[in-house]
Design an enzyme around this catalytic site. Structure first.
Site, mmCIF file in Angstrom:
data_model
loop_
_atom_site.group_PDB
_atom_site.id
_atom_site.type_symbol
_atom_site.label_atom_id
_atom_site.label_comp_id
_atom_site.label_asym_id
_atom_site.label_seq_id
_atom_site.Cartn_x
_atom_site.Cartn_y
_atom_site.Cartn_z
ATOM 1 C CE1 TYR A 1 0.947 -0.329 4.877
ATOM 2 C CE2 TYR A 1 -1.463 -0.332 4.805
ATOM 3 C CZ TYR A 1 -0.218 -0.735 5.247
ATOM 4 O OH TYR A 1 0.134 -0.305 7.141
ATOM 5 C CD GLU A 2 -0.880 5.017 1.588
ATOM 6 O OE1 GLU A 2 -0.842 5.707 0.805
ATOM 7 O OE2 GLU A 2 -1.800 4.592 2.254
ATOM 8 N N GLY A 3 1.536 3.151 -2.653
ATOM 9 C CA GLY A 3 2.422 2.562 -3.741
ATOM 10 C C GLY A 3 3.020 1.769 -3.197
#
Length: 592
Positions: A440-442
């Site tokens: 997550y978050e890229g």
């Protein structure tokens, strides 16, 4: 039952002796953070993590969150009480300006507390962590009215925050999003659409949830140029600050996940929900990136937190578990076998994790210090340098620390043998929880591409040149000191590898961009290794200045281990980068 102890002593040493925290007392908030205050803050934060957050980590994983028929979501037993203690202690607003109810202390202190919370209970720590990210976005891009309306309650912890980006058909490519915003006569907007994977999207920990949502205003340009950011509260807020009617936003379902079971990861449905534009129309990504960058650094902290708690429990087990005899003869002759910590391969595993953790902690705190300088310094040149380093290191902190954090959790689990695979020992949870940080978050591949495609060439490579120059200057200043040679020599070799990689990419990737793509992850890890090596060299310098302290002697040994056995990986990374993309891209898709 796993346990957790916050590494308070190590953080104090890093801030005071390695990073020169008090050299920045000219910056706002730093003068208030005296040595006594810093130590008190860290001790209290460590105590909260160990005594309040950690005890409900395993049970929270086992119970998980529950969605009820009316759309309400309840968190695991004990989470409400633990969150209330976190909020009541003022931890949410540790580095938020005082005018909004915060304490205005340096962000680097908040980063240390984030590590403690992530190590003690990652799922629970995400609720305040996301709120802090939303606060940061509103501080920079929110209107004065939005700040007055939302920030005090969020800082208090009475309200929490979220970030709503991902949709069922688009994740990284946000230009594809479909959530629609329609202008209302009163200046607000009606939002309609579905968001997925929304951490802390619905829960029972706070009175209100303030959603930051990206959407496309009717008639806006296609792609990322037509994205706007909106603040959409779960409950509308009356003029006097009290809560009004329920907004048109609800949790459609909970995701059934591999880990972080105690965090409510929701499918969020927006059905004409009322929202207000944050910042400029069609400039939503600029505003959201404030929160995303905060979140990416915080996720790197999560990688370290899971690595640290897994290490602590693996060490405790290795000291107690009896199995076999030492190669050099019995070390516990009064017992049927020796504890497994006598075995070199066990030591190798534990030393690798320890050497990573200590350097990663220093890197995270150094990066957070750059954030403080970038946001608080009055010197334009100092601000620019800090912003350059912060931008360069954000994908490295996120990508390298979560890759290694997960790998270390697996290695720590291995110390337990079959017991590590049994849920009651808790090691499985650390592995499962650490895994999401790479996604997550890229996802980490995106972080690597961000580094090589945006951060390295930005401003003619100014940030990388600044980093290379700083490391080279440190080596030059200390290379002739005999006691520093075990650290500066290997660091110079690794720095040469990094410079070689940058030069090769400059010469080869422009003509054939796939060369950059194929070498992106290796470049990210190569830069990460050099950054960690630089931190170890600085730690060694500070430890040598405190000769005679057994803790410092242990650091010097651990640092040499990193330099001898971990840092040489830069040569492997360079070889892979120089291999280029030819074989990587040679097969037709049908051949896979």
């Amino acid at each position: 039952m796993p346990s957790y102890r916050a590494p308070v002593e190590d953080v104090v040493f890093l801030l005071n002796d390695v990073l020169g925290f008090h050299r920045h007392d000219n910056l706002p908030g730093f003068a208030d953070a005296s040595a006594d205050v810093v130590e008190a803050v860290l001790n209290e934060g460590g105590k909260l993590a160990a005594e309040v957050l950690a005890p409900v980590n395993l049970s929270g994983d086992q119970e998980g969150c529950t969605r009820h028929e009316d759309g309400r979501v309840t968190t695991p037993k004990g989470f409400q009480e633990a969150y209330t203690a976190y909020a009541a202690g003022g931890w949410m607003g540790l580095s938020v300006p005082e005018e909004y109810g915060g304490q205005g202390l340096p962000h680097v202190l908040n980063t240390a507390i984030q590590e403690f919370a992530s190590g003690a209970n990652l799922a629970l720590g995400m609720y305040p962590g996301l709120t802090q990210g939303a606060i940061a976005a509103l501080l920079v891009h929110g209107s004065e009215e939005q700040k007055r309306t939302y920030l005090p309650k969020m800082v208090e912890g009475a309200w929490t925050g979220t970030m709503n980006l991902t949709e069922p058909h688009c994740g990284t490519d946000l230009g594809l999003l479909k959530t629609k915003a329609v202008r209302n006569a009163d200046g607000s907007y009606s939002l309609t659409g579905t968001k997925i994977f929304i951490s802390a999207g619905e829960h029972d920990l706070s009175e209100n949830i303030v959603h930051l949502v990206i959407a496309r205003i009717e008639g806006a340009p296609a792609g990322t140029k037509g994205i706007s950011l909106f603040v959409v509260p779960k409950f509308l807020v009356n003029a006097d600050g009290s809560l009004g009617e329920r907004n048109g936003v609800s949790c459609g379902s909970l995701e059934h996940k591999m880990g972080i079971h105690g965090n409510a990861t929701c499918v969020m449905n927006y059905d004409g929900a009322k929202g207000w534009l944050v910042g400029e129309e069609n400039r939503g990504l600029n505003a959201m990136f404030v929160m995303m960058n905060e979140a990416r650094l915080a996720v790197g902290v999560q990688g370290l937190g899971q690595s640290e708690v897994a290490y602590q429990n693996a060490v405790a087990y290795a000291k107690e578990r009896l199995q076999g005899r030492a190669l050099t003869g019995p070390k516990a002759p009064d017992k049927a076998a020796d504890p497994i910590i006598v075995h070199p391969d066990v030591r190798r595993t534990l030393m690798q994790i320890r050497a990573f953790n200590e350097a990663a902690r220093a890197l995270i705190l150094w990066t957070a210090l750059q954030s403080d300088i970038a946001h608080r310094s009055q010197d334009a040149g100092e601000r620019r340098g800090a912003e350059d380093l912060l931008g360069l290191l954000t994908p490295v902190v996120k990508g390298v620390l979560t890759d290694r954090g997960f790998a270390n959790a697996v290695e720590a689990q291995q110390m337990f043998g079959g017991h590590g695979y049994i849920e009651e020992w808790g090691m499985s949870q650390f592995v499962r929880d650490a895994r999401i940080a790479m996604i997550y978050e890229g996802a980490n591949g995106i972080q690597a591409m961000d580094l090589i495609g945006r951060k390295l060439p930005k401003d003619g490579g100014r940030a990388m040149m600044l980093f290379l120059g700083e490391v080279q200057t440190f080596i030059k200043d200390h290379a002739e000191t005999e006691a520093m040679k075990p650290y500066t020599g290997p660091l110079q070799a690794a720095l040469n590898d990094l410079q070689g990689a940058v030069m090769w990419l400059m010469q080869n990737a422009m003509a054939k961009p796939d060369h950059a793509g194929a070498g992106a992850t290796d470049t990210m890890h190569l830069l990460g290794l050099v950054a960690l090596g630089y931190m170890w060299a600085r730690i060694a310098k500070a430890a040598l200045d405190k000769a005679g302290d057994p803790r410092m002697e242990a650091k010097l040994v651990t640092g040499r281990f990193f330099m001898e056995r971990m840092l040489p990986e830069t040569a492997l990374r360079l070889t892979r980068i120089k291999a280029g993309a030819d074989t990587t891209m040679a097969l037709a898709a049908e051949a896979f």
